[in-house]
Scaffold this motif. Structure first.
Motif, PDB file in Angstrom:
ATOM      1  N   LEU A 157      46.353  35.341  41.052  1.00 58.92           N
ATOM      2  CA  LEU A 157      46.066  34.587  42.270  1.00 58.92           C
ATOM      3  C   LEU A 157      44.745  35.095  42.830  1.00 58.92           C
ATOM      4  O   LEU A 157      44.638  36.246  43.255  1.00 58.92           O
ATOM      5  N   GLU A 158      43.725  34.244  42.811  1.00 56.09           N
ATOM      6  CA  GLU A 158      42.397  34.641  43.282  1.00 56.09           C
ATOM      7  C   GLU A 158      42.246  34.451  44.784  1.00 56.09           C
ATOM      8  O   GLU A 158      41.601  35.252  45.460  1.00 56.09           O
ATOM      9  N   LYS A 159      42.818  33.377  45.298  1.00 52.77           N
ATOM     10  CA  LYS A 159      42.808  33.145  46.739  1.00 52.77           C
ATOM     11  C   LYS A 159      43.870  32.117  47.078  1.00 52.77           C
ATOM     12  O   LYS A 159      44.371  31.399  46.207  1.00 52.77           O
ATOM     13  N   ASP A 190      44.652  36.584  52.307  1.00 52.44           N
ATOM     14  CA  ASP A 190      43.874  36.133  53.462  1.00 52.44           C
ATOM     15  C   ASP A 190      42.428  35.839  53.065  1.00 52.44           C
ATOM     16  O   ASP A 190      42.039  35.962  51.899  1.00 52.44           O
ATOM     17  N   GLU A 191      41.615  35.455  54.048  1.00 54.34           N
ATOM     18  CA  GLU A 191      40.253  35.002  53.780  1.00 54.34           C
ATOM     19  C   GLU A 191      39.368  36.086  53.172  1.00 54.34           C
ATOM     20  O   GLU A 191      38.394  35.794  52.474  1.00 54.34           O
ATOM     21  N   THR A 192      39.691  37.357  53.415  1.00 53.48           N
ATOM     22  CA  THR A 192      38.868  38.440  52.873  1.00 53.48           C
ATOM     23  C   THR A 192      39.077  38.633  51.377  1.00 53.48           C
ATOM     24  O   THR A 192      38.245  39.219  50.690  1.00 53.48           O
ATOM     25  N   GLU A 222      46.987  45.768  51.581  1.00 52.67           N
ATOM     26  CA  GLU A 222      45.553  45.585  51.403  1.00 52.67           C
ATOM     27  C   GLU A 222      45.122  46.324  50.149  1.00 52.67           C
ATOM     28  O   GLU A 222      45.468  47.502  49.962  1.00 52.67           O
ATOM     29  N   VAL A 223      44.400  45.619  49.278  1.00 56.84           N
ATOM     30  CA  VAL A 223      43.921  46.236  48.046  1.00 56.84           C
ATOM     31  C   VAL A 223      43.064  47.451  48.399  1.00 56.84           C
ATOM     32  O   VAL A 223      42.117  47.359  49.180  1.00 56.84           O
TER      33      VAL A 223
END
Length: 310
Positions: A106-108, A146-148, A181-182
């Motif tokens: 999943l990229e975004k 999320d957007e980031t 968060e990665v």
């Protein structure tokens, strides 16, 4: 003429089975198709159409106000939300383990996974966000980045999700969510808020019936039938405790007996039972009989490992 008809039937039958129209009979990996396409959706840059087969390493992208549904031959479903990009890295079937693994990056964006659990195989999904593997088996869950592109949230509606987060192994149990968060610190899963859970249940219902949520059979008369319910995950870590439930329909009289054989030398009676397994693969069989002598059986596989990722 009769010979030609028989020959034609034989050739067509061979084509249907070998060609993939009925892949389950040959125990091949599932074929993945686009069963719903709304708005602007692409596959490797070209328009995606309903009925298209998704091949290994193909990228699916949904634009604003667009969505798609991918369906596996085994009944599993992935709903892709607007402004989402994912790659189907492959579907692998391991015959010796009766395990089908689906690999997705999943990229975004956001997706909803509804992994079905056919009685004859185990179905495992691995979704990667960056270098973080998110694994499940026979579960229903939502995942959003999320957007980031670094922060992501997992909601487990049914079953357990396991996140391999660096050296940590985070278990998201049924009814829980976790935000990560990665490159960040591991977090403790918390309960899904009621409104969010209600929305997830609506999404699940919209996609069709689940093999994980059984309903009591109320039909009376006809052949006596039984199926095994109550099992949320057929693969787990030893010692692994599983709840079983006999779901009975039909028959011509009251149920006389319900017997369970757990495949490890142990057995018991009752409509709802619980059993703890050690490492190994087991065939659990339930046998029922009514007062008029009608009988029925059903079985299910349970796999227990020392370090299971599901």
């Amino acid at each position: 003429m009769r010979f030609l008809r028989v020959l034609l039937f034989t050739v067509l039958s061979f084509y249907y089975v070998v060609g993939g129209v009925i892949p389950a009979l040959a125990q091949d990996a599932s074929i993945v198709r686009a069963t719903r396409v709304d708005g602007t959706v692409s596959k490797n840059g070209a328009p995606l159409k309903e009925g298209d087969i998704i091949q290994r390493d193909e990228k699916i992208v949904t634009k604003e106000n667009s969505a798609a549904v991918l369906t596996w031959s085994n009944g599993s479903i992935v709903e892709i939300y607007p402004e989402t990009s994912l790659i189907l890295n492959g579907v692998i079937y391991e015959g010796d383990r009766k395990l089908e693994q689906s690999l997705i990056t999943l990229e975004k964006g956001r997706l909803f996974v509804k992994a079905q659990v056919p009685e004859h195989i185990f179905t495992q999904f691995e979704v990667r966000v960056g270098n973080v593997p998110i694994m499940s088996q026979g579960a229903e869950f939502a995942l959003k980045i999320d957007e980031t592109g670094k922060k992501f949230t997992i909601w487990s509606l049914i079953g357990r999700i396991v996140v391999y987060f660096g050296i940590d192994r985070i278990k998201v149990e049924e009814g829980q969510q976790v935000a990560l968060e990665v490159g960040g610190s591991p977090q403790v899963p918390v309960s899904i808020p009621d409104k969010t859970k209600e929305a997830l249940m609506k999404a699940s219902k919209r996609l069709g019936g689940s093999l994980l949520i059984e309903e009591e059979a109320i039909s009376i008369g006809g052949p006596l039938k039984v199926k095994i319910g109550g099992v949320k995950n057929r693969r787990g870590d030893a010692p692994y405790t599983v709840n079983f439930k006999a779901i009975i329909s039909g028959g011509s009289g009251k149920i006389k007996s319900i017997q369970w054989n757990f495949g490890d030398g142990e057995s018991t009676d009752g409509k709802e039972v619980q059993h703890t397994f050690t490492q190994g693969v087991y065939i659990v069989v339930v046998s029922v009989e009514d007062e008029n002598g009608q009988k029925a059986t059903s079985q299910i596989s349970i796999s227990v490992e020392e370090a299971c990722a599901c």
